[in-house]
Design a protein around this motif. Sequence first.
Motif, PDB file in Angstrom:
ATOM      1  N   ASP A  98       0.854  -1.184   0.000  1.00 21.22           N
ATOM      2  CA  ASP A  98       0.000   0.000   0.000  1.00 21.22           C
ATOM      3  C   ASP A  98       0.895   1.240   0.000  1.00 21.22           C
ATOM      4  N   LEU A  99       0.845   2.027  -1.066  1.00 18.71           N
ATOM      5  CA  LEU A  99       1.684   3.219  -1.181  1.00 18.71           C
ATOM      6  C   LEU A  99       1.116   4.341  -0.315  1.00 18.71           C
ATOM      7  N   LEU A 100       1.953   4.893   0.566  1.00 22.95           N
ATOM      8  CA  LEU A 100       1.550   5.995   1.440  1.00 22.95           C
ATOM      9  C   LEU A 100       2.076   7.338   0.953  1.00 22.95           C
ATOM     10  N   SER A 101       3.291   7.363   0.404  1.00 23.88           N
ATOM     11  CA  SER A 101       3.843   8.593  -0.170  1.00 23.88           C
ATOM     12  C   SER A 101       4.959   8.237  -1.136  1.00 23.88           C
ATOM     13  N   GLY A 102       5.261   9.162  -2.061  1.00 29.78           N
ATOM     14  CA  GLY A 102       6.262   8.885  -3.078  1.00 29.78           C
ATOM     15  C   GLY A 102       5.686   8.014  -4.175  1.00 29.78           C
ATOM     16  N   SER A 103       6.547   7.267  -4.859  1.00 32.96           N
ATOM     17  CA  SER A 103       6.095   6.369  -5.919  1.00 32.96           C
ATOM     18  C   SER A 103       6.691   4.987  -5.710  1.00 32.96           C
TER      19      SER A 103
END
Length: 444
Positions: A98-103
């Motif tokens: 699960d991406l929270l910030s950035g890429s």
Amino acid sequence: MNGSQKPLTKRAFLSTVGAACLTGCLGAGETRSDPNETTNEGNRTDGNETDPESQPESEPEPEPESEEPTLFLDGDPREEFWDRGECWQDCESTDEWDLLSGSLETSTEHVYRDSRSVRLTSADDGESAVRIPLEGYDLTETSFSLAMYIESPGDHYSPSFDVNAPECDRELHFRTRHKIDEPGWIRYDLGINHTSSLESTEEAYMTISWAGEDVEWYLDDIRAVPVTEEPRLFVQFDDSLRSTHDTAFPIMREYDIPATVFTITGRIGNTGSLTLDQMTEMQEAGWEFASHTHTHQRTGELPLDEQRAELEEAKRWLLEHGFGESASLLAYPFGSFTTDTMDIAADYYDFATHGQRGATNRTINSPLSVNRHPGDDAGRSMELIDILLDERLPTDTLVLYYHDVVENHETYIDPTGFAATMAYIDAQDVDCRLTTELRDYQFD
């Protein structure tokens, strides 16, 4: 406290097995007796009546000789630890991430194992973070190991690996400090640096994050590693300074705590450094001496031939001066090393550590980049000892290292703080061992 029994090492095991095989081979050429022959006293077939008591007694089998330490190792020590633990994330896919910030994306550009790795890129604010659910592991007995590749050399990076662990009733903060002399894959074994309150009492997950740097980095082969051993503490000193003998040694001897001294072999006998007589005295009291290279250069920044000379000359000196049992241990000066440095070190050393500020555990996946933690903050050291002894937490090993023990230094611990730490170790009845035993455990 000093442990009394040392585990059988790989070298001792191989020596014993080799002696047994040799005995079997020597017996292979003997002629078997005829199965129809009898050897009863009254019915001998050789016609010779011989008093059994006159027969010569068989010679006792010789004790197997222990293997002498050598300058060069037989094989790369890293090869034995490739598959320790269980692969939790092979980084071939990010479906569970699960991406929270950035890429976030999988990549074939830099791969540690198999065909892909995971690439994380910071957002404009310099942060990147992902969250991965953790299922199927007892988090009271599980730590983690992973490989990292970072593009930008020359800086220190401190990624965070935070595990929300309801069964521990804590959030576990695993840390390592990654110093990049040149881009390359380096494997790290993670240990707990501190704990905090749970984010969720229902879910278990790991949050991997990076803050404060605009950086591109890669992760691969994240492994779940069992933590099931009794807690042990390992004390180390870098730089072979005179204060190690004059100040630290008497304090530790009072509590029967041994230590490993990573030695700058080219400085022995110089002003401010240990003398050979002092080293011998400390060795006789149960201490050991290992390599901190020959002249204490930033190893990872040297040309490769100079790196080899630094590593080889230091080990040769230790072997020639009676410190062979621990001569295959290394601490990189200034924490400076690269993948090429590790490849060279593998010719001489089977255990190497650095100053990257991180805990570790007994089961090590990367024996040439082992974490340890500075002990100069006495209060912080006591906190780490409490974590080590907390039965709810997955930690069984703490390595504290020191340089100088001196009054009024802005970085290094003073004698009062050092004595307080050793007294705390004794009061908590912590089992303290030499670094060779941590190394030997890996081959047991």
